[in-house]
Design an enzyme around this catalytic site. Structure first.
Site, PDB file in Angstrom:
ATOM      1  CG  HIS A 479     -41.797 -22.135 -46.638  1.00 56.04           C
ATOM      2  ND1 HIS A 479     -42.894 -22.962 -46.598  1.00 56.04           N
ATOM      3  CD2 HIS A 479     -41.048 -22.569 -47.692  1.00 56.04           C
ATOM      4  CE1 HIS A 479     -42.811 -23.856 -47.571  1.00 56.04           C
ATOM      5  NE2 HIS A 479     -41.702 -23.630 -48.253  1.00 56.04           N
ATOM      6  CD  GLU A 480     -38.065 -21.335 -49.369  1.00 57.05           C
ATOM      7  OE1 GLU A 480     -37.503 -22.451 -49.332  1.00 57.05           O
ATOM      8  OE2 GLU A 480     -39.077 -21.115 -50.066  1.00 57.05           O
ATOM      9  CG  HIS A 483     -37.958 -26.203 -47.134  1.00 56.47           C
ATOM     10  ND1 HIS A 483     -38.810 -27.284 -47.158  1.00 56.47           N
ATOM     11  CD2 HIS A 483     -38.508 -25.270 -47.951  1.00 56.47           C
ATOM     12  CE1 HIS A 483     -39.833 -27.016 -47.958  1.00 56.47           C
ATOM     13  NE2 HIS A 483     -39.682 -25.798 -48.442  1.00 56.47           N
ATOM     14  CD  GLU A 539     -42.321 -27.142 -50.295  1.00 55.07           C
ATOM     15  OE1 GLU A 539     -42.528 -26.047 -49.725  1.00 55.07           O
ATOM     16  OE2 GLU A 539     -41.276 -27.404 -50.903  1.00 55.07           O
ATOM     17  CG  ASP A 543     -46.535 -23.670 -46.029  1.00 51.46           C
ATOM     18  OD1 ASP A 543     -45.673 -22.880 -46.432  1.00 51.46           O
ATOM     19  OD2 ASP A 543     -47.419 -24.143 -46.759  1.00 51.46           O
TER      20      ASP A 543
END
Length: 631
Positions: A479-480, A483, A539, A543
């Protein structure tokens, strides 16, 4: 009993929710929060022992934390002092007799930490992420978001009335008459109503690339001609900046000249008096501490304030959080776990590169730029290598009061923040301590950070299956990484600078896909509020990318289980929350609610549909043509 095929989140977490209890002093409990509660218990027990002189580490910084904590926890002394420690700041504001008098003292007030209504900060330049520059923000509004001020928002007037009631109680502790209190609050609320028309909404502020408005100094200062910004920043910085970045452009171009004006002085002064009275409520009597928090608790539906013990710990630890984080990591984070997570990060980045190669909607030019960015991502695992330089300067003076020491610490932090201006960005600096259950990606440093606290069950455990770990911490790590390629990260290059590195056709294709993600979430119900698909899109894209990447990594393991993977993902997002809290988050949080982060995302994956035998007519069914995969 709820079927997995109809409501996956509820089927996995429903039994847990039946017995889960939200602590009276908190708005929510669940995956992240359960871990946080365990760490809170450990830190309270440990620091209680330190207060009693037992086992205090031989570390100068932590010794100063203990000394400060003792002052904060001395409620008898705080009761005896009453509100007297806060009076000098109120008197300093009260003595200002004109706008001209005020602006001559703004720089001094800023360096001393006193309220001054100067909404500036130092942060990396979007176009040159290696250098810190001056940013011009806007004053804060009272309510959580500008949407609360809209005519059809019923919660706005209700919350404003609660805020006023809280402030009437707070000001009643200080030497103001009832008439003065009414006058102060009338003026503050009237100015706030005006201000709300000019500041960014949370949705507007969530689109980073649109916030970059550089101004030359001469053009900028002309926007607020009555505010002597050149003299102010010559005093604060030692020289005049050549430029300033203005994310809150609407405020500065349309309202700043009226806001920072002699004609607005009475309203500004009312706001400064209110800010001065609220500056130390956490440090004064316990009754005032509890009363001052009433509005915040009403926002989140939290029925009870923290007890004295917790409040003292959190207040004292705020100035020493990174040092406490290092202590925690040394006690609880093993070298084996650090090495294993570092390997997972490397694996996930490799998987990402391979997935990029398969994105047939990307041209080779864009794909190579994306791989360059992936190769440049740096990962910080567990804890920072060093503490900020300010920590060694925070030395408790036993001859000064609690408030005087708190002011001294604040002044150290303020001076440090301004010292960063026009200096290289410190890429080793962390934005959260190691004992915080969280993680983040910094688009301006192209950096992912995973504090030690999140690297434990249910997110991660060496005893869990590889699929469970990939569905937990693996999905968080990916997930990070994702980003870097969400609706915000996509605008920054491998060095963290704002740059258009996409071909026009590829970016349009990307936007088509992210618009589909917006549509999947927009308008969905959350505790009676509606989810904002645009506010949460970055976000949600992260995800989606994280799930896809971690799933592929899990599939490469010998013990791969799709069921274990998706069940683990649903488990980490379990939460039980107060309705008021979730309704507020729907307006201000860039994250979707945990249930939707699970139920809206997992049907995008064929592996989920197949593993749980979801078929047309089931609640979790999604037509193949409606399933979205971006990365």
């Amino acid at each position: 009993m709820v079927r997995l095929q109809d409501d996956f989140y509820e089927a996995i977490n429903g039994e847990w929710a039946k017995t889960a209890v939200i602590p009276d002093d908190k708005p929510v409990t669940g995956g992240f929060m359960d871990l946080n509660d365990g760490i809170e218990k450990l830190m309270l027990e440990t620091t209680d022992a330190w207060l009693a002189g037992q086992g205090v580490p031989e570390d100068g910084i932590l010794e100063n934390f203990v000394a400060f904590h003792r002052m904060v926890a001395d409620y008898d002394k705080r009761e005896a002092d009453g509100v007297k420690p806060a009076l000098p700041w109120i008197e300093a504001i009260a003595e200002l007799d004109s706008f001209e008098d005020f602006v001559q003292k703004i720089a001094q007030f800023e360096k001393e930490g006193k309220p001054n209504d100067l909404p500036f900060s130092v942060a990396p330049d979007f176009m040159d992420a290696q250098t810190n520059v001056l940013w011009a923000e806007a004053p804060s509004i009272i309510l959580p978001d500008t949407t609360y001020y809209e005519a059809d928002n019923e919660k706005g007037p209700e919350l404003l009335a609660l805020w006023r009631q809280t402030q009437e109680t707070v000001l009643g502790h200080f030497p103001f008459t009832k008439e003065q209190i009414k006058d102060i609050l009338d003026k503050v609320i009237a100015l706030d109503a005006q201000l709300a028309s000019y500041v960014l909404s949370r949705e507007e502020g969530s689109e980073y690339a649109k916030l970059y408005h550089p101004y030359s100094w001469d053009k900028f200062v002309a926007l607020a001609p009555d505010l002597p910004l050149t003299a102010i920043f010559e005093d604060i910085l030692g020289q005049v900046p050549d430029k300033v970045i203005v994310p809150e452009e609407r405020f500065w171009t349309e309202f700043a000249s009226l806001y920072y004006s002699p004609n607005n002085w009475e309203a500004l002064k009312a706001g400064l008096l209110l800010a001065a009275a609220n500056s130390f409520t956490s440090y004064l009597t316990d009754d005032l501490r509890v009363e001052a928090g009433a509005y915040g608790r009403a926002l989140s539906g939290t029925p009870q304030a923290m007890d004295k013990r917790k409040a003292a710990y959190y207040l004292a630890s705020a100035d020493f959080s990174q040092a406490l984080g290092l202590w925690y990591a040394d006690e609880k984070f093993s070298p084996e776990a650090k090495a294993d997570v570092e390997a997972k990060v490397a694996t996930m980045i490799d998987v990402y590169k391979e997935r990029l190669a398969k994105r047939d909607w990307l041209q080779e030019e864009t794909r190579q730029q994306a791989i360059t960015k992936l190769n440049a991502i740096t990962a910080h695992i567990g804890y920072p290598e060093k503490l900020p330089e300010t920590y060694a300067k925070k030395i408790v003076d036993p001859n000064k009061s609690l408030v005087e020491n708190a002011i001294a610490f604040d002044q150290i932090a303020i001076a440090h923040s301004w010292s960063k201006w026009n200096q290289p960005v410190d890429r080793s600096e962390w934005h959260m301590p190691a004992h915080m259950v969280n993680a983040y990606y910094d688009p301006q440093q192209n950096q992912i950070v995973f504090p030690a606290a999140i690297l434990q069950a249910p997110f991660y455990d060496l005893q869990q299956s590889s699929s469970a770990n990939y569905g937990g911490i693996g999905a968080v790590i990916a997930h990070e990484i994702s980003h870097a390629f969400d609706t915000n990260g996509a605008s920054f290059d491998e060095n963290g600078s704002l740059k258009d590195w996409w071909t026009k056709e590829d970016y349009e294709a990307f936007q088509e896909r992210t618009d589909q993600v917006v549509a999947q979430f927009d308008g969905l119900d959350s505790y009676g509020a509606k989810v904002n698909g645009k506010l949460t899109v970055s976000e949600n894209v992260a995800d989606l990318g994280g799930l896809a990447c971690a799933l592929e990594a899990a599939q490469r393991e010998a013990d791969y289980s799709a069921k274990a993977y998706f069940e683990s993902f649903a488990t980490i997002w379990r939460m039980k929350a107060r309705p008021e809290y979730m309704q507020m988050l729907a307006s201000v949080d860039v994250h979707a609610p945990g249930k939707l982060r699970t139920n809206v995302q997992v049907p995008n994956f064929d592996a989920f549909i197949d593993a749980f035998e979801v078929s047309e007519g089931d609640g979790m069914w999604r037509k193949p043509e409606d399933r979205i995969i971006i990365w």
